[in-house]
Design an enzyme around this catalytic site. Structure first.
Site, PDB file in Angstrom:
ATOM      1  N   CYS A  39       7.409   7.359  87.302  1.00 46.07           N
ATOM      2  CA  CYS A  39       8.045   7.477  88.623  1.00 46.07           C
ATOM      3  C   CYS A  39       7.919   6.177  89.413  1.00 46.07           C
ATOM      4  CB  CYS A  39       7.432   8.624  89.415  1.00 46.07           C
ATOM      5  SG  CYS A  39       7.766  10.235  88.672  1.00 46.07           S
ATOM      6  N   CYS A  91      13.092  12.823  82.765  1.00 49.99           N
ATOM      7  CA  CYS A  91      12.719  13.868  83.731  1.00 49.99           C
ATOM      8  C   CYS A  91      13.857  14.273  84.655  1.00 49.99           C
ATOM      9  CB  CYS A  91      11.520  13.419  84.556  1.00 49.99           C
ATOM     10  SG  CYS A  91      11.863  12.022  85.629  1.00 49.99           S
TER      11      CYS A  91
END
Length: 166
Positions: free
Chosen positions: A111, A37
């Site tokens: 994340c 990402c």
């Protein structure tokens, strides 16, 4: 969850992140990124002895370049780690971060792993700079992160060149 797929807690941490910025005085730095990402996180620690003589995280901060989830998980891990001993901080896991945030969309779970990796790297940095023993599992994790970092540095040459100038 709201229409973005994030909980109110995620949005609170995103809109008013806790411990955001660079510590003026730190003795551990974890720099990590996610090749999928593109999120990048620098986590700063100031480790000192606590009243029991154990090494503990007296202060913590971070700089995150990424999405809502990356910033929110960085904020959450800073809350979870502050005041913890090194041993306690190394036990923080993604489930704890997700619990603090009230959940994360499945596609954003990575994340929380980025935040954990940054904390691990900052602790690794502190231990190695101070010539302290590094637990075997932390050494293995560090080697894995180093391999990923090489890919990130190639992808984000401008960002890494900025670091070299500082």
């Amino acid at each position: 969850m709201n229409q973005t797929g994030y909980t109110k807690e995620v949005m609170k941490h995103f809109q008013k992140p806790h411990h955001y910025g660079r510590l003026n005085k730190y003795n551990g730095l974890g720099k990590v990124g996610n090749v999928v990402c593109g999120d990048v996180l620098w986590l700063y620690l100031n480790v000192l002895k606590n009243k029991n003589g154990q090494e503990a995280i007296k202060d913590i901060s971070y700089e995150t370049y990424g999405c809502v989830a990356a910033i929110s998980t960085s904020s959450a891990i800073s809350d979870l780690a502050k005041g913890k001993t090194i041993e306690e901080a190394l036990k923080i896991n993604k489930e704890q971060i997700i619990k603090v945030l009230g959940d994360l969309p499945p596609i954003k779970i990575h994340c929380s792993l980025l935040a954990i990796d940054a904390l691990s790297e900052a602790i690794y940095d502190y231990l190695s700079k101070n010539k302290k023993p590094i637990p075997e599992n932390l050494e293995e994790k560090h080697q894995k992160i180093e391999r990923a970092k090489k890919v990130i540095e190639e992808r984000y040459k401008k960002w890494t060149e900025k670091e070299k100038k500082e």
